[in-house]
Design an enzyme around this catalytic site. Sequence first.
Site, PDB file in Angstrom:
ATOM      1  N   GLY A 253      18.939 -26.455 -17.975  1.00  0.00           N
ATOM      2  CA  GLY A 253      19.117 -27.011 -19.315  1.00  0.00           C
ATOM      3  C   GLY A 253      18.229 -28.219 -19.561  1.00  0.00           C
TER       4      GLY A 253
ATOM      5  N   GLY B 229      18.472 -30.065 -22.288  1.00  0.00           N
ATOM      6  CA  GLY B 229      19.116 -30.775 -23.395  1.00  0.00           C
ATOM      7  C   GLY B 229      19.174 -32.259 -23.066  1.00  0.00           C
ATOM      8  N   PHE B 230      20.106 -32.964 -23.718  1.00  0.00           N
ATOM      9  CA  PHE B 230      20.216 -34.407 -23.499  1.00  0.00           C
ATOM     10  C   PHE B 230      20.475 -34.731 -22.025  1.00  0.00           C
ATOM     11  CE2 PHE B 230      21.282 -34.400 -28.087  1.00  0.00           C
ATOM     12  CZ  PHE B 230      20.387 -35.363 -28.501  1.00  0.00           C
ATOM     13  N   GLY B 231      21.376 -33.962 -21.393  1.00  0.00           N
ATOM     14  CA  GLY B 231      21.749 -34.256 -20.015  1.00  0.00           C
ATOM     15  C   GLY B 231      20.643 -33.887 -19.032  1.00  0.00           C
TER      16      GLY B 231
ATOM     17  N   VAL C 120      18.849 -18.415 -17.421  1.00  0.00           N
ATOM     18  CA  VAL C 120      19.550 -18.298 -16.137  1.00  0.00           C
ATOM     19  C   VAL C 120      20.543 -17.142 -16.236  1.00  0.00           C
ATOM     20  CG1 VAL C 120      21.198 -19.457 -14.614  1.00  0.00           C
ATOM     21  CG2 VAL C 120      19.232 -20.706 -15.536  1.00  0.00           C
TER      22      VAL C 120
ATOM     23  N   GLU D 165      28.583 -33.459 -42.406  1.00  0.00           N
ATOM     24  CA  GLU D 165      27.167 -33.779 -42.628  1.00  0.00           C
ATOM     25  C   GLU D 165      26.476 -32.632 -43.363  1.00  0.00           C
ATOM     26  OE1 GLU D 165      25.733 -34.873 -38.709  1.00  0.00           O
ATOM     27  OE2 GLU D 165      26.458 -36.921 -38.970  1.00  0.00           O
TER      28      GLU D 165
ATOM     29  N   ASP E  47      28.092 -31.273 -22.149  1.00  0.00           N
ATOM     30  CA  ASP E  47      29.049 -30.403 -22.849  1.00  0.00           C
ATOM     31  C   ASP E  47      29.701 -29.371 -21.934  1.00  0.00           C
ATOM     32  OD1 ASP E  47      28.437 -31.672 -25.190  1.00  0.00           O
ATOM     33  OD2 ASP E  47      27.706 -29.889 -26.252  1.00  0.00           O
TER      34      ASP E  47
ATOM     35  N   ALA F 127      26.461 -36.489 -27.426  1.00  0.00           N
ATOM     36  CA  ALA F 127      25.251 -36.778 -26.654  1.00  0.00           C
ATOM     37  C   ALA F 127      25.451 -37.814 -25.533  1.00  0.00           C
ATOM     38  CB  ALA F 127      24.145 -37.235 -27.606  1.00  0.00           C
ATOM     39  N   GLN F 128      26.208 -38.882 -25.798  1.00  0.00           N
ATOM     40  CA  GLN F 128      26.278 -39.975 -24.817  1.00  0.00           C
ATOM     41  C   GLN F 128      26.820 -39.565 -23.448  1.00  0.00           C
ATOM     42  OE1 GLN F 128      25.080 -42.994 -24.351  1.00  0.00           O
ATOM     43  NE2 GLN F 128      23.907 -42.750 -26.213  1.00  0.00           N
TER      44      GLN F 128
HETATM   45  C1  LIG Z   1      24.904 -29.544 -35.364  1.00  0.00           C
HETATM   46  C2  LIG Z   1      25.240 -30.545 -34.272  1.00  0.00           C
HETATM   47  C3  LIG Z   1      25.290 -31.888 -34.581  1.00  0.00           C
HETATM   48  C4  LIG Z   1      25.579 -32.814 -33.582  1.00  0.00           C
HETATM   49  N1  LIG Z   1      25.609 -34.143 -33.909  1.00  0.00           N
HETATM   50  C5  LIG Z   1      25.836 -35.051 -32.947  1.00  0.00           C
HETATM   51  C6  LIG Z   1      25.785 -36.445 -33.245  1.00  0.00           C
HETATM   52  O1  LIG Z   1      25.559 -36.845 -34.391  1.00  0.00           O
HETATM   53  N2  LIG Z   1      26.011 -37.322 -32.232  1.00  0.00           N
HETATM   54  C7  LIG Z   1      26.265 -36.902 -30.933  1.00  0.00           C
HETATM   55  O2  LIG Z   1      26.443 -37.733 -30.033  1.00  0.00           O
HETATM   56  N3  LIG Z   1      26.322 -35.592 -30.634  1.00  0.00           N
HETATM   57  C8  LIG Z   1      26.102 -34.666 -31.599  1.00  0.00           C
HETATM   58  N4  LIG Z   1      26.147 -33.330 -31.281  1.00  0.00           N
HETATM   59  C9  LIG Z   1      26.513 -32.924 -29.925  1.00  0.00           C
HETATM   60  C10 LIG Z   1      25.353 -33.075 -28.933  1.00  0.00           C
HETATM   61  O3  LIG Z   1      24.182 -32.509 -29.481  1.00  0.00           O
HETATM   62  C11 LIG Z   1      25.730 -32.405 -27.633  1.00  0.00           C
HETATM   63  O4  LIG Z   1      26.908 -32.985 -27.151  1.00  0.00           O
HETATM   64  C12 LIG Z   1      24.622 -32.563 -26.593  1.00  0.00           C
HETATM   65  O5  LIG Z   1      23.474 -31.855 -27.019  1.00  0.00           O
HETATM   66  C13 LIG Z   1      25.079 -32.054 -25.233  1.00  0.00           C
HETATM   67  O6  LIG Z   1      24.025 -32.226 -24.330  1.00  0.00           O
HETATM   68  P1  LIG Z   1      23.889 -31.221 -23.094  1.00  0.00           P
HETATM   69  O7  LIG Z   1      22.740 -31.703 -22.292  1.00  0.00           O
HETATM   70  O8  LIG Z   1      25.202 -31.062 -22.418  1.00  0.00           O
HETATM   71  O9  LIG Z   1      23.569 -29.807 -23.757  1.00  0.00           O
HETATM   72  P2  LIG Z   1      22.430 -29.394 -24.792  1.00  0.00           P
HETATM   73  O10 LIG Z   1      21.777 -30.571 -25.387  1.00  0.00           O
HETATM   74  O11 LIG Z   1      23.067 -28.397 -25.690  1.00  0.00           O
HETATM   75  O12 LIG Z   1      21.362 -28.652 -23.865  1.00  0.00           O
HETATM   76  C14 LIG Z   1      21.665 -27.469 -23.185  1.00  0.00           C
HETATM   77  C15 LIG Z   1      20.360 -26.763 -22.861  1.00  0.00           C
HETATM   78  O13 LIG Z   1      20.653 -25.687 -21.985  1.00  0.00           O
HETATM   79  C16 LIG Z   1      19.871 -24.566 -22.335  1.00  0.00           C
HETATM   80  N5  LIG Z   1      20.545 -23.355 -21.872  1.00  0.00           N
HETATM   81  C17 LIG Z   1      21.747 -22.886 -22.241  1.00  0.00           C
HETATM   82  N6  LIG Z   1      22.019 -21.735 -21.597  1.00  0.00           N
HETATM   83  C18 LIG Z   1      20.943 -21.466 -20.819  1.00  0.00           C
HETATM   84  C19 LIG Z   1      20.613 -20.397 -19.921  1.00  0.00           C
HETATM   85  N7  LIG Z   1      21.437 -19.376 -19.679  1.00  0.00           N
HETATM   86  N8  LIG Z   1      19.408 -20.432 -19.318  1.00  0.00           N
HETATM   87  C20 LIG Z   1      18.549 -21.467 -19.526  1.00  0.00           C
HETATM   88  N9  LIG Z   1      18.818 -22.491 -20.356  1.00  0.00           N
HETATM   89  C21 LIG Z   1      20.007 -22.498 -20.994  1.00  0.00           C
HETATM   90  C22 LIG Z   1      19.792 -24.654 -23.860  1.00  0.00           C
HETATM   91  O14 LIG Z   1      18.655 -23.947 -24.339  1.00  0.00           O
HETATM   92  C23 LIG Z   1      19.695 -26.158 -24.097  1.00  0.00           C
HETATM   93  O15 LIG Z   1      18.364 -26.601 -24.186  1.00  0.00           O
HETATM   94  C24 LIG Z   1      25.844 -32.385 -32.261  1.00  0.00           C
HETATM   95  C25 LIG Z   1      25.784 -31.021 -31.949  1.00  0.00           C
HETATM   96  C26 LIG Z   1      25.488 -30.111 -32.965  1.00  0.00           C
HETATM   97  C27 LIG Z   1      25.430 -28.629 -32.609  1.00  0.00           C
END
Ligand SMILES: Cc1cc2nc3c(=O)[nH]c(=O)nc-3n(C[C@H](O)[C@H](O)[C@H](O)COP(=O)(O)OP(=O)(O)OC[C@H]3O[C@@H](n4cnc5c(N)ncnc54)[C@H](O)[C@@H]3O)c2cc1C
Length: 415
Positions: free
Chosen positions: A11, A13-15, A79, A168, A298, A311-312
Amino acid sequence: MANKHRVVVIGAGFGGLRVARGLEGADAHVTIVDAHNFHTFQPLLYQVATAGLDVDDIAYPVRGIFRRRRNIRVRVASVTGIDLAARTVTTDRGAPLPYDTLVVAAGSISHDFGIPGVDAHAIGLKSVSDALAIRERLLSRFEDADLDGVRSGALDVVVCGGGPTGVELAGGLMELYERVLSKDFPDLPVDSARITVVEAAPVLLGAFDARLGRRAERTLTGRGVDVITAAPVDRIEDGLVILADGRQLRAGTIVWAAGVRASPVAELLGTELGRGSRVVVEPDLTVPGHPDVFAIGDIAIDPRRPLPQVAQPAIQGGKHVADQIRRRLAGEPTVPFEYHDKGSMATIGRHDAVAEFPNGRTLSGTIGWIAWLGLHLVYLLGFRNRVNVFVNWAWNYLTYDRASRLLTPTDDSRT
Ligand SMILES: Cc1cc2nc3c(=O)[nH]c(=O)nc-3n(C[C@H](O)[C@H](O)[C@H](O)COP(=O)(O)OP(=O)(O)OC[C@H]3O[C@@H](n4cnc5c(N)ncnc54)[C@H](O)[C@@H]3O)c2cc1C
């Protein structure tokens, strides 16, 4: 690289990004795997859906982030399997990836809570494809109506879910309708199109102080959005949302923003899952019985101290895990994760946002809105993206225009 400690991060993403960044220059070889070749800034997805921003304003190529990092490699693939005994990750492309430490940061997906018709008839808002699908559906409904006349409810939107995403999105949609589509389509009755937010709980923004939820409701209704609270959705049919109390809402576009569950990657681990199918973790964010596997953001939950899926926790969890990997490489034990709550924010549209801080203080109105704009710019990845978003916001603010309202063909037909 052959003898280095191998870290696989699932992943970007943020994490996941925060883990990899924290390991830059470490005595480890890091592979970050993502199904997409870009990182998505999800908090601004709703602005892509409402034509305020374009996709590449809020997404950033992962290879670009790590191109000068000698110990970090990127694999763009999904994955498909995790073998905890053999310590390998399999992907839909390429050879299996062996690891010494695995970090699972695959985020979450839309959750339909088993409600019939959600998958078939509503669009989620979790990815850039979702945001583009919403924009495309909305604009197509307008073009169709301009040609063939307005069918009942065709221009209406129902947003299921009154959390920050639903609020939003509804605020952004109302601005798009009032300021842009009403002028683009002078022959259509845009004024009478309805935008409705449906929420199962008695108040909007359930995770915030109830006063802020009521304020969001007042602001939205003042701007012409219909807000229906204490109204669970029973089922969704083609162009129709049916509430548990029997009410029926017809809509050309139905958005599902009612909740999320962990990515299916959680199930690939075969370990204990908690609420929302999230991977249960220890206080140091390792998976119980597997000290070489961490889960963050998440997709993870520590049942002793569940954190919100925002995100945090992902960013701070990512930093913590990078620190723990470095500690282990130095022969030191891991320490528990300490989360620092920085508060929550949601914008309700032009000049209005609500914010709540850990000490109980709240902020709303124009000051909250400016704080919201500033924070999102700070956390957005890439200087170019920040400049683009800033310029687009300034343009939208001054002209009331929305430049990103192109209908682009999504199939192979060339016209
Ligand atoms: C519309 C929306 C608005 C939001 N607004 C806010 C906000 O204002 N403030 C806030 O704090 N949070 C907000 N959030 C929540 C925040 O975006 C998430 O909590 C955050 O992105 C979680 O980070 P993460 O690293 O756990 O996962 P993510 O950022 O979701 O990253 C997960 C990554 O894993 C990858 N992945 C998934 N499955 C697979 C797989 N099988 N194989 C390879 N890669 C894979 C995905 O492509 C993705 O890039 C919002 C979320 C959404 C959907």
